[in-house]
Scaffold this motif. Structure first.
Motif, mmCIF file in Angstrom:
data_model
loop_
_atom_site.group_PDB
_atom_site.id
_atom_site.type_symbol
_atom_site.label_atom_id
_atom_site.label_comp_id
_atom_site.label_asym_id
_atom_site.label_seq_id
_atom_site.Cartn_x
_atom_site.Cartn_y
_atom_site.Cartn_z
ATOM 1 N N LYS A 189 32.025 -20.868 -21.316
ATOM 2 C CA LYS A 189 31.464 -19.750 -20.538
ATOM 3 C C LYS A 189 32.504 -18.733 -20.061
ATOM 4 C CE LYS A 189 27.725 -22.716 -18.816
ATOM 5 N NZ LYS A 189 27.239 -23.471 -17.641
ATOM 6 N N VAL A 190 33.578 -19.244 -19.430
ATOM 7 C CA VAL A 190 34.537 -18.335 -18.783
ATOM 8 C C VAL A 190 35.347 -17.528 -19.790
ATOM 9 C CG1 VAL A 190 36.581 -18.201 -17.296
ATOM 10 C CG2 VAL A 190 34.683 -19.722 -16.688
ATOM 11 N N VAL A 191 35.984 -18.222 -20.753
ATOM 12 C CA VAL A 191 36.868 -17.527 -21.700
ATOM 13 C C VAL A 191 36.139 -16.448 -22.512
ATOM 14 C CG1 VAL A 191 38.269 -17.843 -23.784
ATOM 15 C CG2 VAL A 191 38.665 -19.283 -21.786
ATOM 16 N N PRO A 192 34.922 -16.703 -23.023
ATOM 17 C CA PRO A 192 34.208 -15.619 -23.723
ATOM 18 C C PRO A 192 33.956 -14.393 -22.841
ATOM 19 C CG PRO A 192 33.241 -17.726 -24.296
ATOM 20 C CD PRO A 192 34.215 -17.995 -23.185
ATOM 21 N N LYS A 193 33.695 -14.624 -21.542
ATOM 22 C CA LYS A 193 33.505 -13.491 -20.626
ATOM 23 C C LYS A 193 34.791 -12.688 -20.446
ATOM 24 C CE LYS A 193 29.717 -15.327 -17.834
ATOM 25 N NZ LYS A 193 29.340 -15.932 -16.534
ATOM 26 N N LEU A 194 35.932 -13.362 -20.627
ATOM 27 C CA LEU A 194 37.233 -12.691 -20.497
ATOM 28 C C LEU A 194 37.655 -12.017 -21.803
ATOM 29 C CD1 LEU A 194 39.164 -15.450 -18.486
ATOM 30 C CD2 LEU A 194 38.066 -13.401 -17.579
ATOM 31 N N GLY A 195 36.826 -12.147 -22.840
ATOM 32 C CA GLY A 195 37.116 -11.477 -24.116
ATOM 33 C C GLY A 195 37.681 -12.374 -25.193
ATOM 34 N N GLY A 196 37.718 -13.692 -24.955
ATOM 35 C CA GLY A 196 38.279 -14.610 -25.944
ATOM 36 C C GLY A 196 37.210 -15.252 -26.813
ATOM 37 N N LYS A 197 37.593 -15.645 -28.002
ATOM 38 C CA LYS A 197 36.658 -16.323 -28.912
ATOM 39 C C LYS A 197 36.566 -17.805 -28.581
ATOM 40 C CE LYS A 197 37.479 -13.205 -32.827
ATOM 41 N NZ LYS A 197 38.715 -12.528 -32.454
ATOM 42 N N GLY A 198 37.598 -18.358 -27.975
ATOM 43 C CA GLY A 198 37.582 -19.776 -27.639
ATOM 44 C C GLY A 198 38.838 -20.176 -26.889
ATOM 45 N N MET A 199 38.885 -21.455 -26.510
ATOM 46 C CA MET A 199 40.010 -21.982 -25.753
ATOM 47 C C MET A 199 40.229 -23.435 -26.172
ATOM 48 S SD MET A 199 40.113 -22.633 -21.632
ATOM 49 C CE MET A 199 39.724 -24.385 -21.559
ATOM 50 N N THR A 200 41.491 -23.825 -26.289
ATOM 51 C CA THR A 200 41.831 -25.215 -26.577
ATOM 52 C C THR A 200 42.500 -25.801 -25.332
ATOM 53 O OG1 THR A 200 42.154 -24.708 -28.921
ATOM 54 C CG2 THR A 200 43.142 -26.748 -28.106
ATOM 55 N N TRP A 201 42.090 -27.009 -24.958
ATOM 56 C CA TRP A 201 42.658 -27.635 -23.761
ATOM 57 C C TRP A 201 43.127 -29.051 -24.081
ATOM 58 C CZ3 TRP A 201 40.328 -32.169 -22.461
ATOM 59 C CH2 TRP A 201 39.011 -32.365 -22.932
ATOM 60 N N MET A 202 44.109 -29.507 -23.320
ATOM 61 C CA MET A 202 44.607 -30.879 -23.430
ATOM 62 C C MET A 202 45.050 -31.342 -22.051
ATOM 63 S SD MET A 202 46.995 -30.563 -26.842
ATOM 64 C CE MET A 202 46.325 -29.888 -28.379
ATOM 65 N N LYS A 203 44.748 -32.607 -21.755
ATOM 66 C CA LYS A 203 45.181 -33.196 -20.486
ATOM 67 C C LYS A 203 46.253 -34.237 -20.772
ATOM 68 C CE LYS A 203 41.915 -33.838 -17.296
ATOM 69 N NZ LYS A 203 40.698 -34.325 -16.592
ATOM 70 N N MET A 204 47.267 -34.277 -19.918
ATOM 71 C CA MET A 204 48.329 -35.283 -20.051
ATOM 72 C C MET A 204 47.993 -36.439 -19.113
ATOM 73 S SD MET A 204 51.301 -35.561 -21.709
ATOM 74 C CE MET A 204 52.867 -36.443 -21.593
ATOM 75 N N GLY A 264 56.537 -28.337 -21.448
ATOM 76 C CA GLY A 264 57.059 -29.030 -20.271
ATOM 77 C C GLY A 264 56.004 -29.892 -19.611
ATOM 78 N N ALA A 265 55.151 -30.518 -20.433
ATOM 79 C CA ALA A 265 54.012 -31.285 -19.908
ATOM 80 C C ALA A 265 54.444 -32.626 -19.332
ATOM 81 C CB ALA A 265 52.981 -31.487 -21.018
ATOM 82 N N GLU A 266 53.877 -32.942 -18.174
ATOM 83 C CA GLU A 266 54.124 -34.210 -17.497
ATOM 84 C C GLU A 266 52.784 -34.825 -17.098
ATOM 85 O OE1 GLU A 266 58.242 -33.374 -15.138
ATOM 86 O OE2 GLU A 266 56.501 -32.223 -14.480
ATOM 87 N N GLU A 267 52.834 -36.049 -16.642
ATOM 88 C CA GLU A 267 51.612 -36.760 -16.232
ATOM 89 C C GLU A 267 50.803 -35.920 -15.239
ATOM 90 O OE1 GLU A 267 48.947 -39.947 -16.416
ATOM 91 O OE2 GLU A 267 50.738 -39.581 -17.617
ATOM 92 N N GLY A 268 49.501 -35.774 -15.533
ATOM 93 C CA GLY A 268 48.615 -35.039 -14.630
ATOM 94 C C GLY A 268 48.503 -33.552 -14.909
ATOM 95 N N ASP A 269 49.225 -33.053 -15.912
ATOM 96 C CA ASP A 269 49.160 -31.626 -16.249
ATOM 97 C C ASP A 269 47.977 -31.338 -17.176
ATOM 98 O OD1 ASP A 269 51.457 -31.393 -14.805
ATOM 99 O OD2 ASP A 269 52.776 -30.980 -16.510
ATOM 100 N N VAL A 270 47.514 -30.088 -17.136
ATOM 101 C CA VAL A 270 46.469 -29.624 -18.052
ATOM 102 C C VAL A 270 47.018 -28.423 -18.823
ATOM 103 C CG1 VAL A 270 44.117 -28.730 -18.278
ATOM 104 C CG2 VAL A 270 44.653 -30.375 -16.468
ATOM 105 N N LEU A 271 46.950 -28.497 -20.144
ATOM 106 C CA LEU A 271 47.447 -27.420 -21.004
ATOM 107 C C LEU A 271 46.276 -26.608 -21.527
ATOM 108 C CD1 LEU A 271 50.045 -29.484 -23.091
ATOM 109 C CD2 LEU A 271 50.327 -28.459 -20.816
ATOM 110 N N ILE A 272 46.398 -25.291 -21.416
ATOM 111 C CA ILE A 272 45.364 -24.374 -21.890
ATOM 112 C C ILE A 272 45.975 -23.471 -22.946
ATOM 113 C CG2 ILE A 272 43.758 -22.523 -21.241
ATOM 114 C CD1 ILE A 272 43.063 -25.170 -19.883
ATOM 115 N N PHE A 273 45.285 -23.319 -24.091
ATOM 116 C CA PHE A 273 45.802 -22.486 -25.182
ATOM 117 C C PHE A 273 44.766 -21.450 -25.618
ATOM 118 C CE2 PHE A 273 47.762 -26.681 -25.577
ATOM 119 C CZ PHE A 273 49.111 -26.351 -25.559
ATOM 120 N N ASP A 313 46.001 -10.577 -23.432
ATOM 121 C CA ASP A 313 45.024 -10.067 -22.472
ATOM 122 C C ASP A 313 44.137 -11.195 -21.933
ATOM 123 O OD1 ASP A 313 43.802 -7.852 -21.100
ATOM 124 O OD2 ASP A 313 42.078 -8.109 -22.415
ATOM 125 N N VAL A 314 43.597 -12.009 -22.831
ATOM 126 C CA VAL A 314 42.668 -13.067 -22.419
ATOM 127 C C VAL A 314 43.375 -14.128 -21.587
ATOM 128 C CG1 VAL A 314 41.158 -14.929 -23.240
ATOM 129 C CG2 VAL A 314 41.114 -12.693 -24.369
#
Length: 276
Positions: A101-116, A142-151, A162-163
């Motif tokens: 929902k959020v990323v398309p409203k910001l103009g993006g086609k999609g988002m990839t996420w990963m949790k450490m 620089g990912a460590e335990e408990g981090d969330v990576l957004i791409f 921009d997005v």
């Protein structure tokens, strides 16, 4: 420029002091290119981290087909590391809310996420990455335990900047990462003198901004696109509060800028006669 920077900093420090706010001096100078690269805009909010990291090279040759096709087409992949936010961001929120929902409203086609979590990356796409590729990504981010990576990935580089730049502001606000009592000023400098649109040059600000090099011998669009302007903005907490430039004061240089922009003497007279 240093005289102007010092003058305006002194003024702003006194103004803010009058309402009980101490602005840190000197204001850091951030180039336009660095601002676009790290924050996705030319008015960076420096009150929190979340600087954007280019992982395109890190992921070259990766097996994940979406990233593979974007990199193969000359695209860009950038990420931000939400430090220690894994407990606040459930997989359902990341996928169904932010990515869908959020990323398309910001103009993006999609988002990839990963949790450490538990010492390794977890997401709905991790199975498409080899252990070596995951290790490279963990190191790059620089990912460590408990981090969330957004791409964010796209063939259009500006779309990525921009997005992800908009998402950075959105998620910082949503997660309460911005301290309203903090004020972080900076100067944004070294703006491009020209924009290139469909192979043609136009003034980024206006035709009277002084270039930082002698443009009399430059002829190609490629070389002229690299020229920087003696222009500057002062930014506080992501808001441009002022801006200016050193103006051209030599007729020969001004004439050369008009020529580069493809303006005839008649057009110059019609548009700027009173000023020239």
């Amino acid at each position: 420029e240093s005289f102007i920077h010092d003058l305006i900093e002194t003024l702003l420090v006194k103004l803010f002091k009058s309402v009980g706010v101490d602005l840190p001096r000197p204001f850091p100078h951030i180039t336009y290119d660095e601002s676009m690269d790290k924050y996705g805009c030319d008015r960076p909010d420096l009150r929190f981290g979340l600087e954007m990291i280019n992982v395109t090279e890190t992921l070259t040759g990766v097996g994940y087909k979406i990233f593979q096709s974007i990199i193969g087409a000359g695209g860009l992949i950038k990420g931000i590391n939400l430090k220690g936010q894994a407990s606040k961001l459930s997989k359902n929120m990341l996928q169904q809310d932010l990515a869908t929902k959020v990323v398309p409203k910001l103009g993006g086609k999609g988002m990839t996420w990963m949790k450490m979590e538990e010492g390794q990356l977890q997401s709905n796409v991790v199975q498409f990455f080899t252990p070596e590729e995951q290790t490279r990504l963990i190191q790059a981010m620089g990912a460590e335990e408990g981090d969330v990576l957004i791409f964010i990935a796209d063939v259009n580089h500006q779309t990525v900047r921009d997005v992800l730049g908009r998402f950075r502001l959105y998620i910082a606000d949503r997660l309460g990462l911005i301290d309203p009592k903090v004020f972080k000023p900076c100067w944004v400098v070294d703006f491009p003198l020209f924009d290139v649109i469909d192979g043609k040059l136009s003034s980024t600000h206006h035709p009277f901004t002084q270039p930082n090099v002698d443009v009399s011998t430059l002829t190609t669009v490629e070389d002229l696109a690299k020229v920087r302007a003696r222009a500057y903005d002062v930014v506080i907490n992501g808001e441009e509060v002022g801006g200016g430039s050193i103006r051209i004061h030599r007729p020969d240089m001004q004439q050369r800028i008009f020529e580069i922009l493809g303006l005839s003497p008649e057009e110059v007279e019609e548009k700027f006669g009173f000023f020239v």
